[in-house]
Structures are given as C-alpha cells and as structure tokens.
Design an enzyme around this catalytic site. Structure first.
Site, short mmCIF file in Angstrom:
data_model
loop_
_atom_site.label_atom_id
_atom_site.label_comp_id
_atom_site.label_asym_id
_atom_site.label_seq_id
_atom_site.Cartn_x
_atom_site.Cartn_y
_atom_site.Cartn_z
N ASN A 1 71.05 85.45 0.09
CA ASN A 1 70.83 84.32 -0.82
C ASN A 1 71.64 84.48 -2.08
O ASN A 1 71.89 85.59 -2.55
CB ASN A 1 69.33 84.15 -1.11
CG ASN A 1 68.89 84.93 -2.34
OD1 ASN A 1 69.03 84.47 -3.47
ND2 ASN A 1 68.38 86.15 -2.12
N GLY B 1 70.32 81.87 -7.50
CA GLY B 1 70.68 81.79 -8.92
C GLY B 1 69.53 81.30 -9.80
O GLY B 1 69.75 80.54 -10.76
N PHE B 2 68.32 81.74 -9.51
CA PHE B 2 67.15 81.43 -10.36
C PHE B 2 66.98 79.92 -10.59
O PHE B 2 66.83 79.46 -11.73
CB PHE B 2 67.23 82.13 -11.73
CG PHE B 2 67.20 83.63 -11.70
CD1 PHE B 2 66.79 84.33 -10.57
CD2 PHE B 2 67.57 84.36 -12.82
CE1 PHE B 2 66.76 85.73 -10.56
CE2 PHE B 2 67.54 85.75 -12.83
CZ PHE B 2 67.13 86.43 -11.70
N SER C 1 68.74 90.87 -10.00
CA SER C 1 69.24 89.88 -9.04
C SER C 1 70.75 89.78 -9.16
O SER C 1 71.29 89.79 -10.27
CB SER C 1 68.61 88.51 -9.32
OG SER C 1 67.26 88.54 -8.93
N ASN D 1 72.69 87.27 -8.54
CA ASN D 1 73.24 85.92 -8.57
C ASN D 1 73.29 85.27 -9.95
O ASN D 1 73.60 84.09 -10.07
CB ASN D 1 72.45 85.03 -7.60
CG ASN D 1 72.46 85.62 -6.20
OD1 ASN D 1 73.51 85.96 -5.68
ND2 ASN D 1 71.29 85.79 -5.62
N THR D 2 72.95 86.03 -10.99
CA THR D 2 73.16 85.56 -12.36
C THR D 2 74.22 86.49 -12.94
O THR D 2 73.99 87.70 -13.04
CB THR D 2 71.85 85.66 -13.18
OG1 THR D 2 70.91 84.74 -12.62
CG2 THR D 2 72.08 85.31 -14.64
N LYS E 1 62.01 95.52 -12.34
CA LYS E 1 62.49 95.47 -10.95
C LYS E 1 63.96 95.85 -10.90
O LYS E 1 64.79 95.26 -11.61
CB LYS E 1 62.28 94.06 -10.37
CG LYS E 1 62.70 93.95 -8.91
CD LYS E 1 62.16 92.69 -8.27
CE LYS E 1 62.63 92.54 -6.83
NZ LYS E 1 62.12 91.34 -6.19
N ASN F 1 65.43 95.09 -5.34
CA ASN F 1 65.92 93.73 -5.14
C ASN F 1 66.90 93.73 -3.95
O ASN F 1 66.99 94.71 -3.22
CB ASN F 1 66.58 93.24 -6.43
CG ASN F 1 66.35 91.76 -6.66
OD1 ASN F 1 66.57 90.95 -5.75
ND2 ASN F 1 65.90 91.39 -7.83
C1 LIG Z 1 65.65 83.69 -0.64
C2 LIG Z 1 65.32 84.83 -1.55
C3 LIG Z 1 65.17 84.59 -2.90
C4 LIG Z 1 64.86 85.64 -3.75
N1 LIG Z 1 64.66 85.38 -5.07
C5 LIG Z 1 64.27 86.39 -5.90
C6 LIG Z 1 63.99 86.12 -7.25
O1 LIG Z 1 64.05 84.98 -7.72
N2 LIG Z 1 63.62 87.17 -8.03
C7 LIG Z 1 63.51 88.45 -7.55
O2 LIG Z 1 63.16 89.37 -8.30
N3 LIG Z 1 63.78 88.72 -6.25
C8 LIG Z 1 64.14 87.72 -5.43
N4 LIG Z 1 64.40 87.98 -4.12
C9 LIG Z 1 64.35 89.39 -3.66
C10 LIG Z 1 63.01 89.76 -3.03
O3 LIG Z 1 61.97 89.66 -3.95
C11 LIG Z 1 63.05 91.19 -2.48
O4 LIG Z 1 63.23 92.08 -3.54
C12 LIG Z 1 64.18 91.37 -1.48
O5 LIG Z 1 64.35 90.23 -0.68
C13 LIG Z 1 63.95 92.57 -0.56
O6 LIG Z 1 62.77 92.39 0.20
P1 LIG Z 1 62.78 91.86 1.72
O7 LIG Z 1 63.77 92.69 2.46
O8 LIG Z 1 61.36 92.07 2.18
O9 LIG Z 1 63.14 90.43 1.66
C14 LIG Z 1 64.71 86.95 -3.24
C15 LIG Z 1 64.89 87.18 -1.88
C16 LIG Z 1 65.18 86.14 -1.02
C17 LIG Z 1 65.35 86.43 0.44
#
Ligand SMILES: Cc1cc2nc3c(=O)[nH]c(=O)nc-3n(C[C@H](O)[C@H](O)[C@H](O)COP(=O)(O)O)c2cc1C
Length: 350
Positions: free
Chosen positions: A116, A119-120, A181, A183-184, A219, A248
């Site tokens: 993904n 971008g918040f 993250s 994406n910022t 995080k 993340n």
């Molecule tokens: C579509 C998507 C959007 C995400 N958006 C955020 C976010 O806004 N903020 C954040 O801290 N992590 C975000 N994450 C990261 C997840 O919180 C997590 O740290 C990461 O996906 C690893 O866990 P997983 O393998 O179980 O997905 C996002 C992940 C995905 C897949």
C-alpha cells in the site's frame, strides 16, 4: 467458505473498493446494537485465561487489529464484535488530507501480502474525535495512531503531532506516534533519535496531562538498522514511554512502490521483536505486528516477549472470523500446555 469467496469474487475487484465496502459494512454493524452485541457474545474472546493487562489497560485477548484498516475511527465496535481484542484506529493526521492518487493498494495473493501507498488519507483529528466521542456500546479497547500531516514540514512535525495528541489523547485507551509509514515523504527520518526525542517528549507531555494519563507508544519500521532499533528502545525507556509497536510495513521489496505487509514481513518483524526484548526486557510493553497469519505466529510472538500482537494482512486473507478463531485456538493451546493464563507465556523463550 471465505477462501472461495475471496478466490472467486473479492480478488476480482479493486482492492481499495473492497476495503471501503468492508469498512462500511463494519460501520453499519457498529450502528446495530442488537446484532453487534450478539456477535460480540459469540465471537469476542471470553476466556478469562486470555486476558492481558498492559500499561493499565485491560484487553480481553492479546490479538488486535493493526492501524490502517479503520483509518477514520468509523467501525471499531464492529471489528471488536468479530473477535479482535483491541482496535488501533488511524493513522490520523492533525489536518484532513486525501492521501496519494489511486491505485494505491495492491494484493500480492501468491505471497499472502499487500502493498500500500495510501499516504494517510483521512478527514483529520477533529473529525475522528467526533466519532470517538460517540458512546461505545461494547467494551472495546481503542488505540489511536497519529501521524504527520503531509504538507507540514519536518521542522514543524512536533507541533503537528501535538495538535493531534491534544485532540485525540483524551479519547484514546492508548496513543501511538507513528513515525514509520513509508508513504509520507520524510516521515521515517523522524525515527532518528535526535529528531524523535523532542517529538516524543512534547507528545508525552500532552498524553500525561489527560485525566487518565494516556499511555504512549511509538511505532517503528522494520527497515531500521539494528543499532537504530536499539537506539529507539533506549530512548523509549529514557522518556518513560509505555511501549513500542514493531513493525510497520517494509519498503524492501521489488513490487509496486509502497509498503509491503503480510507473510514476507514475518521474519524481520519477529527479529525486531526479539532484538527489542533483549534490549528492554519487560520494562516496556512490546506490541508485535507484521506477517502474523495464524495461532502459531501469535504464540511465537508471545513467547518472544510481545504482550500484545496485531494483524491486518492476515485478516485480509484469513477472513472475517480470523481473530475469533485464533483466540479460540489460543485458549485450547494454553490448556494443552498447562498454562493458567496467557501472561505466563509472554517472554517465555526470550
Ligand atoms: C492497507 C494498509 C494500510 C495501512 N495503514 C497504516 C497506517 O495508516 N498507519 C500505520 O501505522 N500502519 C498502517 N499499516 C501497517 C499495519 O498497521 C501493519 O503495521 C503492517 O501491515 C504489518 O502487519 P500485517 O503484516 O499484519 O499487515 C497499513 C497496512 C496496510 C496493509
């Protein structure tokens, strides 16, 4: 059944469209008192042996939903009703913003992964606060994850996080500073200790000033060098933070631009957890996230020292009852191993 539905229907639609429809379904569920209570009774962790306490907050089970699904704090109760022990909403920024242009969410089905570059995208802290203020019909633990507004320069990042914290800390069971993250632009630079110290200090002052003293966590990214993981851990202790969420998404992959989550992240996420535990012992609460797919993964993270575990991509591929199923399996495994409580498992092999 979910596998078939996913293979035949869901994967044929654009991933973000399916995501928005799912969020709407869970928001609808959150608004239906009888249905959500009925589901909660059937699916939420009820076994007292699964209860964990961390930073003064009581969780009905160790597995929660990671940030990024409920970005707008719109459906936490619906999510809790299908078995998650907590829900981390966000990332929420001080000011609303549209995020990156679409497409920005991609499934890597063969890898059981997602990329993904959202971008918040969110409506901002004030809008999220209005939703969080609505009385909750279910006893759901809600963490609030905050990030930097894209247009705010790095030099004003601390003030931007403080704006979000002032609005959201009083409404959160715990607050998370997200500096990881991908994406910022420039966000992850904030993980450097000299930038992170003043940022975390100012947010902590705000979190400490709420009536209940809101617990504060940071995080981090899986792509940090090991020494930087140690440095953030030391800083978290120095500042009296409550915990670290690791990790993340990773930018170390060859697919679409963006952060990769799911199975390919598993090994590094576990490695970072082990490193953190070796560094801080039980002085901080460690929340492990990244590539968690099943009960074995949750068990492994607990043994390695995580008090709480989160998942997102595992749920996408595992289906709506994923968390409920894992909590039930955890209950059985506890009994099989002769443990009275999940807390006896935490850090056992660390
Ligand atoms: C579509 C998507 C959007 C995400 N958006 C955020 C976010 O806004 N903020 C954040 O801290 N992590 C975000 N994450 C990261 C997840 O919180 C997590 O740290 C990461 O996906 C690893 O866990 P997983 O393998 O179980 O997905 C996002 C992940 C995905 C897949």
């Amino acid at each position: 059944m979910y596998r078939t539905l996913f293979a035949l229907v869901l994967r044929r639609f654009d991933a973000e469209t399916v995501h928005h429809l799912t969020v709407r379904a869970f928001a609808l569920l959150s608004a239906l008192p009888l249905v959500k209570r009925w589901l909660y009774k059937a699916l939420a962790p009820q076994d007292p042996a699964l209860r964990v306490s961390a930073f003064g907050v009581h969780f009905p089970g160790p597995l929660g939903l990671a940030a990024g699904f409920d970005k707008e704090a719109a459906c936490a109760e619906g999510v809790a009703a299908v078995g998650f022990g907590h829900v981390e909403v966000g990332t929420i920024t001080a000011h609303g913003q549209p995020g990156n242009p679409r497409p920005r969410l991609f499934r890597e089905v063969a890898e059981r992964a997602v990329v993904n570059r959202m971008g918040f995208n969110n409506a901002g802290a004030a809008a999220a606060a209005r939703r969080l203020r609505r009385t909750r019909g279910l006893p759901v633990v809600v963490g609030v994850n905050i990030g930097k507004t894209k247009v705010v320069p790095e030099s004003e990042a601390a003030a931007d996080y403080v704006t979000s914290a002032r609005i959201l800390a009083p409404l959160a069971d715990y607050l998370v500073v997200n500096v990881s993250s991908p994406n910022t632009p420039g966000l992850r630079n904030l993980q450097a200790v000299e930038l992170l110290r003043p940022l975390l200090k100012s947010v902590k002052d705000v979190a400490d000033a709420t009536p209940r003293r809101t617990p504060l966590l940071v995080k981090i990214a899986p792509d940090l060098a090991d020494e930087d993981v140690d440095a953030v851990a030391d800083l978290a202790i120095e500042l009296g933070l409550d915990g670290i969420i690791a990790t993340n998404t990773t930018i170390r992959h060859g697919g679409e631009t963006g952060g990769l989550s799911g199975r390919p992240l598993k090994a590094r996420s576990l490695e970072v957890l082990r490193r953190l535990r070796a560094r801080v012992g039980d002085r901080l609460t460690l929340v492990s996230v990244g590539g968690v797919e099943d009960v074995d993964d949750v068990w492994e993270r607990l043994l390695a020292g995580a008090t709480l575990v989160q998942g997102y991509t595992g749920w996408v591929y595992g289906g709506p009852l994923w968390a409920s199923r894992i909590h039930r399996q955890l209950s059985r495994r506890l009994r099989r191993h002769g443990y009275k409580s999940i807390t006896d498992v935490i850090g056992r092999t660390a």
